[in-house]
Design a protein around this motif. Structure first.
Motif, PDB file in Angstrom:
ATOM      1  N   ASN A  54     -13.465   1.349   8.173  1.00  0.00           N
ATOM      2  CA  ASN A  54     -13.310   0.050   8.845  1.00  0.00           C
ATOM      3  C   ASN A  54     -14.636  -0.442   9.418  1.00  0.00           C
ATOM      4  O   ASN A  54     -14.961  -1.634   9.341  1.00  0.00           O
ATOM      5  N   GLN A  55     -15.396   0.493   9.984  1.00  0.00           N
ATOM      6  CA  GLN A  55     -16.704   0.133  10.534  1.00  0.00           C
ATOM      7  C   GLN A  55     -17.659  -0.290   9.419  1.00  0.00           C
ATOM      8  O   GLN A  55     -18.442  -1.235   9.577  1.00  0.00           O
ATOM      9  N   ARG A  57     -16.877  -1.669   6.527  1.00  0.00           N
ATOM     10  CA  ARG A  57     -16.523  -2.999   6.035  1.00  0.00           C
ATOM     11  C   ARG A  57     -16.914  -4.079   7.040  1.00  0.00           C
ATOM     12  O   ARG A  57     -17.309  -5.188   6.661  1.00  0.00           O
ATOM     13  N   SER A  58     -16.819  -3.756   8.320  1.00  0.00           N
ATOM     14  CA  SER A  58     -17.263  -4.701   9.341  1.00  0.00           C
ATOM     15  C   SER A  58     -18.770  -4.937   9.239  1.00  0.00           C
ATOM     16  O   SER A  58     -19.246  -6.078   9.375  1.00  0.00           O
ATOM     17  N   CYS A  59     -19.515  -3.871   8.982  1.00  0.00           N
ATOM     18  CA  CYS A  59     -20.968  -4.001   8.812  1.00  0.00           C
ATOM     19  C   CYS A  59     -21.297  -4.827   7.569  1.00  0.00           C
ATOM     20  O   CYS A  59     -22.243  -5.628   7.569  1.00  0.00           O
ATOM     21  N   GLN A  60     -20.532  -4.627   6.505  1.00  0.00           N
ATOM     22  CA  GLN A  60     -20.737  -5.429   5.297  1.00  0.00           C
ATOM     23  C   GLN A  60     -20.511  -6.912   5.582  1.00  0.00           C
ATOM     24  O   GLN A  60     -21.282  -7.769   5.130  1.00  0.00           O
ATOM     25  N   ASP A  61     -19.450  -7.208   6.328  1.00  0.00           N
ATOM     26  CA  ASP A  61     -19.182  -8.603   6.709  1.00  0.00           C
ATOM     27  C   ASP A  61     -20.368  -9.191   7.466  1.00  0.00           C
ATOM     28  O   ASP A  61     -20.776 -10.334   7.218  1.00  0.00           O
ATOM     29  N   ASN A  62     -20.903  -8.407   8.385  1.00  0.00           N
ATOM     30  CA  ASN A  62     -22.010  -8.882   9.211  1.00  0.00           C
ATOM     31  C   ASN A  62     -23.256  -9.141   8.374  1.00  0.00           C
ATOM     32  O   ASN A  62     -23.923 -10.177   8.515  1.00  0.00           O
ATOM     33  N   ASN A  65     -22.753 -12.198   6.218  1.00  0.00           N
ATOM     34  CA  ASN A  65     -22.768 -13.405   7.048  1.00  0.00           C
ATOM     35  C   ASN A  65     -24.204 -13.843   7.344  1.00  0.00           C
ATOM     36  O   ASN A  65     -24.532 -15.036   7.277  1.00  0.00           O
ATOM     37  N   ASN A  96     -13.593 -12.727   6.634  1.00  0.00           N
ATOM     38  CA  ASN A  96     -14.067 -11.456   6.070  1.00  0.00           C
ATOM     39  C   ASN A  96     -13.764 -11.321   4.581  1.00  0.00           C
ATOM     40  O   ASN A  96     -13.772 -10.218   4.042  1.00  0.00           O
ATOM     41  N   GLY A  99     -16.792  -9.798   2.685  1.00  0.00           N
ATOM     42  CA  GLY A  99     -16.901  -8.345   2.782  1.00  0.00           C
ATOM     43  C   GLY A  99     -15.939  -7.637   1.849  1.00  0.00           C
ATOM     44  O   GLY A  99     -16.279  -6.612   1.237  1.00  0.00           O
ATOM     45  N   GLN A 100     -14.735  -8.169   1.722  1.00  0.00           N
ATOM     46  CA  GLN A 100     -13.761  -7.585   0.800  1.00  0.00           C
ATOM     47  C   GLN A 100     -14.240  -7.701  -0.644  1.00  0.00           C
ATOM     48  O   GLN A 100     -14.030  -6.792  -1.452  1.00  0.00           O
TER      49      GLN A 100
END
Length: 319
Positions: A54-55, A57-62, A65, A96, A99-100
């Motif tokens: 989860n972390q 994928r959150s980093c990928q989103d960031n 972005n 997001n 990121g997906q």
């Protein structure tokens, strides 16, 4: 050795608001999480593994972005066309999604197959590999530039960003189309017709006094029921050639109303009967009516208005 020295010497400050500096630290965090995830045995510590995924994928989103912000700043007028996004279902058009898509591209490039989408997966794999390679190149170039000059976007970086943007747009359309049903141009047009119907209904209701502007401005809860009901009646009676045209086949109607085709016919029939009865009542109300006169035939001598004799009763027409 030189890279380490340059990194130590020119490393941007974490508090620096410039996009290249923000990217540098976002990418560093992504690499750290990826390294920890690679070294972890998920079978021994599944909870930690889930947390790291989860972390990650959150980093990928960031990271994506910030890359998107950089593209808006340096190649704003050369972005890939993304008009196709309006066809995507509302439930997947969220922040997001990028990121997906990145995660999906890496899985496909590594040989994975989308569940129940083997043919589509095979077709998208070359594009997924090109996309992941392009993204890696973009990350390296931006990270390298962040250690040189935070105020300059080199031509090589811009060209790499253009190429990545085109590949990402192509993969986005292919991947989403494989995962969920995407509206056809015809379906999108029908959806626009429904939107116009609701807008016309509200405008008409305001003119006729069924609604007030204050009710709309104050988000009156009753409008959640009132406007759709008015729109249905309006679409069946006033704009009968619009999106609720019952002469169309059910499959040609909006998916919003398609399951209720039979019910809409009943509503249409009842609405027309009610409308016909209302018009008849109005016509009768506008015709002269006869009023009984209790004075008998001698009322002629008192009131010189026309009278009609029926048996022993006398009726006077009102003036």
């Amino acid at each position: 050795m030189m890279n380490r020295f340059r990194k130590w010497l020119y490393k941007p400050k974490r508090s620096d608001p410039q996009l290249l500096a923000q990217f540098y630290y976002a990418d560093e965090e992504l690499n750290q999480v990826a390294a920890e995830l690679d070294s972890l045995d998920g079978r021994k510590d599944p909870q930690r593994c889930t947390l790291l995924v989860n972390q990650f994928r959150s980093c990928q989103d960031n990271v994506l972005n910030i890359i998107n912000q950089i593209m808006e700043e340096c190649i704003a007028h050369e972005r890939a066309n993304r008009d196709f996004c309006v066809k995507f279902p509302e439930e997947i058009r969220h922040d997001n999604l990028a990121g997906q898509l990145w995660f999906g591209a890496e899985c496909l490039a590594a040989g994975s197959i989308i569940m129940n989408r083997e043919i589509e997966s095979m077709a998208m794999r070359p594009l997924a590999k090109d996309l992941t390679r392009s993204l890696e190149e973009v990350r390296n170039l931006i990270r390298d530039q962040a250690l040189r000059d935070l105020n300059i976007y080199t031509e090589k970086m811009k060209e790499s960003l253009r190429h990545f943007d085109v590949l990402f747009a192509e993969f986005e359309l292919s991947y989403v189309s494989a995962m969920v049903p995407v509206k056809s141009p015809k379906e999108y047009y029908v959806q626009q017709e429904v939107i116009v119907l609701f807008c016309e209904t509200v405008e008409r209701a305001l003119k006729l006094g069924y609604l007030t502007q204050d009710m709309i401005d104050d988000y009156e809860p009753a409008l959640m029921f009132t406007i759709p009901r008015l729109a249905i009646v309006c679409g069946l009676v006033v704009y009968a050639e619009g999106p609720l045209n019952l002469e169309r086949k059910p499959e040609d109607m909006s998916e919003l109303f398609r399951p209720f085709h039979t019910l809409l016919r009943k509503i249409s029939s009842l609405s027309r009967v009610f409308l016909s009865n209302s018009q008849n009542a109005i016509s009768l109300a506008e015709q002269p009516t006869v009023v009984p006169c209790q004075g008998g035939p001698q009322c002629r001598a008192v009131d010189h208005t026309p009278v009609r004799m029926t048996d022993s009763s006398c009726y006077r027409l009102p003036q």
